[in-house]
Design a protein around this motif. Sequence first.
Motif, short mmCIF file in Angstrom:
data_model
loop_
_atom_site.label_atom_id
_atom_site.label_comp_id
_atom_site.label_asym_id
_atom_site.label_seq_id
_atom_site.Cartn_x
_atom_site.Cartn_y
_atom_site.Cartn_z
N THR A 1 75.18 42.25 44.64
CA THR A 1 75.25 43.45 43.79
C THR A 1 75.99 43.23 42.48
O THR A 1 76.09 44.15 41.67
N TRP A 2 76.53 42.05 42.25
CA TRP A 2 77.35 41.81 41.05
C TRP A 2 76.44 41.51 39.86
O TRP A 2 75.66 40.56 39.87
N TRP B 1 92.78 43.76 52.95
CA TRP B 1 92.33 44.26 54.25
C TRP B 1 91.13 45.20 54.10
O TRP B 1 90.28 45.28 54.98
N ARG B 2 91.07 45.87 52.95
CA ARG B 2 89.97 46.81 52.72
C ARG B 2 88.69 46.11 52.27
O ARG B 2 87.62 46.72 52.28
N GLY B 3 88.77 44.84 51.85
CA GLY B 3 87.57 44.08 51.55
C GLY B 3 87.28 43.92 50.06
O GLY B 3 87.93 44.51 49.20
N LEU B 4 86.24 43.10 49.76
CA LEU B 4 85.93 42.73 48.39
C LEU B 4 85.41 43.89 47.54
O LEU B 4 85.55 43.87 46.32
N GLU B 5 84.79 44.88 48.15
CA GLU B 5 84.26 45.98 47.35
C GLU B 5 85.37 46.75 46.64
O GLU B 5 85.18 47.27 45.54
N SER B 6 86.56 46.83 47.27
CA SER B 6 87.68 47.49 46.61
C SER B 6 88.13 46.70 45.39
O SER B 6 88.59 47.27 44.40
N ILE B 7 87.97 45.36 45.44
CA ILE B 7 88.32 44.53 44.30
C ILE B 7 87.35 44.78 43.15
O ILE B 7 87.74 44.93 42.00
N ARG B 8 86.04 44.84 43.46
CA ARG B 8 85.05 45.08 42.43
C ARG B 8 85.28 46.44 41.77
O ARG B 8 85.12 46.59 40.56
N PHE C 1 77.76 36.64 45.29
CA PHE C 1 77.38 38.05 45.26
C PHE C 1 76.58 38.40 44.01
O PHE C 1 76.30 39.57 43.76
N ALA C 2 76.19 37.39 43.20
CA ALA C 2 75.49 37.64 41.94
C ALA C 2 74.06 38.12 42.17
O ALA C 2 73.37 37.64 43.07
N LYS C 3 73.62 39.06 41.34
CA LYS C 3 72.23 39.52 41.41
C LYS C 3 71.27 38.40 41.03
O LYS C 3 70.14 38.33 41.54
N SER C 4 71.69 37.55 40.11
CA SER C 4 70.86 36.43 39.64
C SER C 4 71.75 35.34 39.07
O SER C 4 72.94 35.56 38.84
N GLN C 5 71.15 34.18 38.83
CA GLN C 5 71.90 33.08 38.22
C GLN C 5 72.33 33.45 36.81
O GLN C 5 73.45 33.13 36.37
N ASP C 6 71.46 34.16 36.08
CA ASP C 6 71.80 34.56 34.72
C ASP C 6 73.00 35.50 34.69
O ASP C 6 73.80 35.48 33.74
N SER C 7 73.14 36.34 35.71
CA SER C 7 74.26 37.29 35.74
C SER C 7 75.59 36.57 35.70
O SER C 7 76.48 36.92 34.92
#
Length: 486
Positions: free
Chosen positions: A40-41, A178-185, A257-263
Amino acid sequence: MKLPRRPVLTTARERASSILDSHPSLYNPDLAPTTPSARTWSTYNYVALWFSMSMEVTTFMLASSLIAGGMNWKQAVFTILLGNLIVLIPMVLNAHAGAKYGIPFPVFVRSSFGTRGANIPAMLRALVACGWFGIQSWIGGQSIAAIINVIWPSTLANPSLIWICFFGFWLLNMLVIWRGLESIRFLQGYSAPFLLVMSLVLLMFMTHKAGGFGPILHAPSRFSSNAAFLHFFFIALTGMVGNWATLSLNIPDFTRFAKSQDSQIFGQAFGLPVAMTLYSFIGIGCTSASTVVFGEPIWNPITMLGRFHQPVLAFVALISILIATLNVNIGANVVGASNDFSNLAPRLISFRMGGLITGVLGLAMQPWKLMASHTNYIGWLVGYSGLLGPVAGIMVADYFFIRKTNLDLQSLYHRHGPYEYTQGFNPRAVIALVVGVFAALIGLAIPALRPLFDYAWFVGFFLSSLLYVFLMRMGEARLIKKIPAV
């Protein structure tokens, strides 16, 4: 007897089934390739990642140390920009595998070091990350203590306040991981614009107090000769590269977690050099202005803000520092180290447990001593770059020159496959690593070889990468000679 190579699995279902059937010592859900739904990044997320990780106190201090070392603002900005353009190269190259295969750093490095040997570079990187975690936690604790001092000046006489705040910030980091990577994003996506605005406000305030940009831009270099400048320049350049030497290894932890290599490519190519140069200039400007305003160069922005008599401004600025420190501590330190510790024993150590281990070891490294002075800080950067530069060189050489970017994904999670080498260790990678680290750090023991240590990352990176390619090619040539003619 060498076991036959596994058949190539063509469908996504076959690959997923094979990975789930992997060796228990090489797999857990945190180490598994990311699914399409988890990618999703976007480019913005990677730009925000670098802006949020660059806009923090250690970047400010790194830039300020160049001014303290004798550079003028032009020399300092050039050194910072060049160093970050250099480290961007291995950063983007190592990120490629994460975006292509969805694998984290500890899994990616199995291709070069072996299924068991991967723990060697993973632990080197993890221990350095633990040191950084401790440093960032100490800075965060200082920020909280400074905020409390602004609100209640009577607390200045309480020496235990800094330690209470330090451990409080340490617990906050543990809660976020503890809450996970989505909280970081979430934090990075929304805090980066705010941090940029607040940093520019601080720069404008300091230059106004100093009487404009004139005193800052016209401050001369303090080096007596070109030789003296070049000596400090190369040490500083190594420190710039070493500043992100850890993330140049475990960047697949994010690009998976990248949507694509270009991202990831465009996001990093813009985010890293621009964010680091911009925020470093803010640090250079504020430190230069502090010489005029306070009569001495102050390299620690927390100390600088503590001297203000405007409580509202100081409070908001310190809150910004606190958010930035939390962002970079989780993103650049805990994420990578957690994956590395999880790779040691996937059945016993989850991503969350790895984060707890990182926190405990970060305390054990006594970060208050590493941050006692700017010379200790630069020495820390250069020293550990000699450990991680060789690892980065071997990873790049293996993936691009030996593998041609082609990995057998399912075999990364199985024993007795192409990445088993000798009982799980690739002796050629280990030899190249030892030689590179030895060459980079030998200058600490032998004064005549001190220049090797001053350029530790560069020495280790190039020596280990060249030696690794030579040893691997030599091994392939010997294998071909043993194949009987038909």
